[in-house]
Design a protein around this motif. Structure first.
Motif, PDB file in Angstrom:
ATOM      1  N   ALA A 137      86.770  53.620  72.300  1.00 29.05           N
ATOM      2  CA  ALA A 137      86.680  52.547  71.281  1.00 29.05           C
ATOM      3  C   ALA A 137      86.678  52.938  69.801  1.00 29.05           C
ATOM      4  N   VAL A 138      85.921  53.997  69.519  1.00 30.34           N
ATOM      5  CA  VAL A 138      85.703  54.887  68.227  1.00 30.34           C
ATOM      6  C   VAL A 138      87.068  55.346  67.868  1.00 30.34           C
ATOM      7  N   THR A 166      93.228  53.078  64.274  1.00 24.62           N
ATOM      8  CA  THR A 166      93.898  51.781  63.532  1.00 24.62           C
ATOM      9  C   THR A 166      93.629  51.994  61.804  1.00 24.62           C
ATOM     10  N   ALA A 167      92.330  52.352  61.293  1.00 24.34           N
ATOM     11  CA  ALA A 167      92.246  52.583  60.085  1.00 24.34           C
ATOM     12  C   ALA A 167      93.151  53.854  59.307  1.00 24.34           C
ATOM     13  N   PHE A 168      93.356  54.647  60.134  1.00 24.31           N
ATOM     14  CA  PHE A 168      94.168  55.754  59.784  1.00 24.31           C
ATOM     15  C   PHE A 168      95.689  55.324  59.818  1.00 24.31           C
ATOM     16  N   ASN A 169      96.107  54.506  60.596  1.00 23.32           N
ATOM     17  CA  ASN A 169      97.311  53.967  60.595  1.00 23.32           C
ATOM     18  C   ASN A 169      97.771  53.248  59.195  1.00 23.32           C
ATOM     19  N   LYS A 170      96.513  52.465  58.848  1.00 25.76           N
ATOM     20  CA  LYS A 170      96.962  51.808  57.389  1.00 25.76           C
ATOM     21  C   LYS A 170      96.613  52.781  56.215  1.00 25.76           C
TER      22      LYS A 170
END
Length: 143
Positions: free
Chosen positions: A21-22, A28-32
């Motif tokens: 999950a982490v 997801t944050a890194f993708n942004k």
């Protein structure tokens, strides 16, 4: 059903699910971050070099739009942007893993006193030292 529940409970309790999950949240944050880096930092200079042509707009039209008929096109510019995203992500992950491995190697070296060595590595190093000493004693006795 109880076996499945027991296996799931062991999976969740051991931390695998939390680690995953982490990882998903950080990914997801890194993708942004990478998307913004590509779209706002890297692609504008590339489009400037190509006379202000945006890669996402580049396409090969197979059929023009006429009336109710939709345009059919191959969007190779979008592919170029995705490939640039991929290259940046893979390069960044490589650098981060290389950085982490450097610290991991220091932490796993029992002779390095700057970084705390994990207990299991320390025990294995002690066992190795004892085995070497035992081998030396056995060699001396056999002479």
């Amino acid at each position: 059903m109880m076996k499945f529940y027991k296996e799931f409970k062991e999976f969740a309790v051991k931390g695998n699910m939390i680690d995953m999950a982490v990882g998903v949240i950080i990914g997801t944050a890194f993708n942004k971050v990478v998307t913004t880096l590509v779209n706002k930092v890297i692609m504008p200079p590339l489009s400037l070099l190509t006379d202000d042509v945006h890669f996402s707009d580049k396409q090969y039209v197979l059929r023009e739009a006429k009336g109710d008929i939709e345009e059919i096109a191959i969007g190779y510019g979008a592919l170029i942007e995705v490939l640039v995203d991929f290259l940046i992500i893979s390069l960044t992950i490589f650098v981060v893993v290389k950085f982490i491995n450097r610290f991991k190697a220091k932490a796993e070296d029992p002779k390095n006193k700057e970084v705390a060595t994990p207990r299991n590595i320390e025990l294995l190093a002690n066992m190795e030292k004892l085995m070497k000493e035992q081998n030396e004693l056995l060699k001396q006795r056999s002479k």
